[in-house]
Design an enzyme around this catalytic site. Structure first.
Site, mmCIF file in Angstrom:
data_model
loop_
_atom_site.group_PDB
_atom_site.id
_atom_site.type_symbol
_atom_site.label_atom_id
_atom_site.label_comp_id
_atom_site.label_asym_id
_atom_site.label_seq_id
_atom_site.Cartn_x
_atom_site.Cartn_y
_atom_site.Cartn_z
ATOM 1 N N ASP A 29 9.744 -13.115 -5.212
ATOM 2 C CA ASP A 29 9.000 -12.347 -4.207
ATOM 3 C C ASP A 29 7.501 -12.420 -4.536
ATOM 4 O O ASP A 29 7.093 -12.152 -5.672
ATOM 5 C CB ASP A 29 9.506 -10.895 -4.281
ATOM 6 N N HIS A 30 6.702 -12.780 -3.575
ATOM 7 C CA HIS A 30 5.241 -12.822 -3.728
ATOM 8 C C HIS A 30 4.763 -13.659 -4.924
ATOM 9 O O HIS A 30 3.989 -13.169 -5.764
ATOM 10 C CB HIS A 30 4.651 -11.404 -3.840
HETATM 11 P P1 13P Z 1 8.840 -2.097 1.039
HETATM 12 O O1 13P Z 1 7.776 -1.534 0.163
HETATM 13 O O2 13P Z 1 8.653 -1.623 2.464
HETATM 14 O O3 13P Z 1 10.204 -1.802 0.561
HETATM 15 O O4 13P Z 1 8.653 -3.685 1.093
HETATM 16 C C1 13P Z 1 9.206 -4.504 0.104
HETATM 17 C C2 13P Z 1 8.718 -5.896 0.195
HETATM 18 O O5 13P Z 1 8.149 -6.350 1.162
HETATM 19 C C3 13P Z 1 8.985 -6.760 -0.958
HETATM 20 O O6 13P Z 1 8.394 -8.011 -0.814
HETATM 21 O O1 G3H Z 2 6.073 -6.464 -2.337
HETATM 22 C C1 G3H Z 2 6.206 -5.555 -3.138
HETATM 23 C C2 G3H Z 2 7.540 -5.264 -3.714
HETATM 24 O O2 G3H Z 2 7.918 -3.966 -3.380
HETATM 25 C C3 G3H Z 2 7.550 -5.478 -5.185
HETATM 26 O O3 G3H Z 2 6.785 -4.500 -5.794
HETATM 27 O O4 G3H Z 2 5.282 -5.801 -7.292
HETATM 28 O O5 G3H Z 2 5.729 -3.362 -7.703
HETATM 29 O O6 G3H Z 2 7.520 -5.077 -8.111
HETATM 30 P P1 G3H Z 2 6.288 -4.704 -7.331
HETATM 31 ZN ZN ZN Z 3 6.563 -8.023 0.244
#
Ligand code: 13P
Ligand code: G3H
Ligand code: ZN
Length: 322
Positions: free
Chosen positions: A83-84
């Site tokens: 993620d990201h």
């Molecule tokens: P929320 O903070 O809305 O749960 O989003 C999570 C998210 O986009 C993780 O990449």
């Molecule tokens: O995009 C954000 C997600 O909720 C992940 O959050 O970077 O704090 O793990 P985090």
């Molecule tokens: Zn996100």
């Protein structure tokens, strides 16, 4: 079965008018809560780890926890997704270490830089049988401890999407249509209040989503920041020592509507955090003598499972789709 990519999942979801939940994992109990719910409801699932999660738990632990879930639920299609991912290097590290999907998030850079870095990741990923998500537009909220103010967020420009996808060869695209990260998605002044005094946010920009889908027929769209911030958890947290004021999320019926359209992946993290925290706070308030983590974390994990089950059935529509 081994980990899968989201290729097949997204195709079936697109054609079937539902979406796959992408739930953030940070520890064993969260992996257990999510996968138990997915197993019981026979729903495909994406387990995603942010850079923060990889730092907190150590990526090796996260991969092994997901492997444990695969062993317990061999029938379940599971994707392990980054993620990201901040740049090529982070994406490469995950591709080389067992992830089947990565996100390259260069949305904070210029269009040309975003194209270049996303293309580079897609090339490497595809050589290794891994799929790639990229992002166009900027969401408000908190991500990896970086806060994007609401004023600095920008909707995705539909004029850019065809060129972006064509030049990068990415497999899915996250777009900004008004969702945002975290438990405070909208400022109170952007919202109205209902008769109970609860904030009601402005609607998502379905016009942008529809225009993007018109330009990218059959192409899977991703929504980040899609927690709904259940008010029952906010209340439990606040009644048991917490202080979450004016926490507000995206209404679930709008996400259901997006899932019927071209949105194939819906990201949910904050709602799991709220459920986990509410369970733990409530348990400790009711049992002040308890200090065995297995007792109070069990209640947090039960809430995580309940949140995921609810999302699968009521929001995503992905139950019994394996
Ligand atoms: P929320 O903070 O809305 O749960 O989003 C999570 C998210 O986009 C993780 O990449
Ligand atoms: O995009 C954000 C997600 O909720 C992940 O959050 O970077 O704090 O793990 P985090
Ligand atoms: Zn996100």
């Amino acid at each position: 079965m081994p980990l899968v990519t989201s290729k097949e999942m997204f195709k079936k979801a697109y054609d079937g008018g539902y979406a796959i939940g992408a739930f953030n994992i940070n520890n064993m109990e969260i992996v257990q809560g999510i996968t138990e719910a997915a197993h019981e409801l026979q729903s495909p699932v994406i387990l995603q780890a942010s850079q923060g999660a990889r730092k907190y738990a150590n990526s090796v632990y996260l991969v092994k926890l997901v492997e444990a879930a695969l062993e317990l639920y061999p029938e379940l299609p599971i994707v392990l997704h980054l993620d990201h991912g901040a740049d090529f290097k982070v994406c490469k590290d995950c591709i080389d270490n067992g992830f089947t999907s990565v996100m390259i998030d260069y949305s904070g850079h210029s269009f040309e830089e975003n194209v270049e870095e996303s293309r580079r990741v897609a090339e490497y990923a595809h050589e290794h049988g891994v799929v790639v998500e990229a992002e166009l537009g900027t969401l408000a909220g908190i991500e990896d401890e970086v806060k994007v103010e609401h004023g600095a967020a920008s909707y995705t420009d539909p004029d850019q999407v065809e060129e972006f996808v064509k030049r990068t060869c990415v497999d899915s695209l996250a777009i900004a249509i008004g969702t945002s990260h975290g438990a405070y998605k909208f400022k109170p002044e952007q919202c109205t209040r209902n008769e109970k005094g609860i904030l009601v946010p402005p609607p998502l920009r379905f016009d942008i989503l529809e225009e993007v889908s018109r330009r990218l027929p059959g192409f899977p769209i991703v929504l980040h920041g899609s927690s709904s911030v259940p008010q029952e958890f906010v209340k439990i947290i606040n009644e048991n020592g917490g202080a979450l004021k004016d926490a507000v999320g995206v209404p679930e019926e709008q996400l259901r509507q997006a899932a019927r359209l071209s949105v194939c992946k819906i990201n949910i993290d904050s709602d799991l955090r709220l459920g986990l925290t509410a369970g733990i706070r409530q348990h400790l308030a009711e049992h002040p003598d308890h200090f065995d983590p297995r007792q109070y974390i069990t209640d947090g994990r039960t809430n995580v499972k309940a949140v995921v089950a609810h999302k699968i059935v009521e929001v995503l529509g992905s139950d019994h789709k394996i």
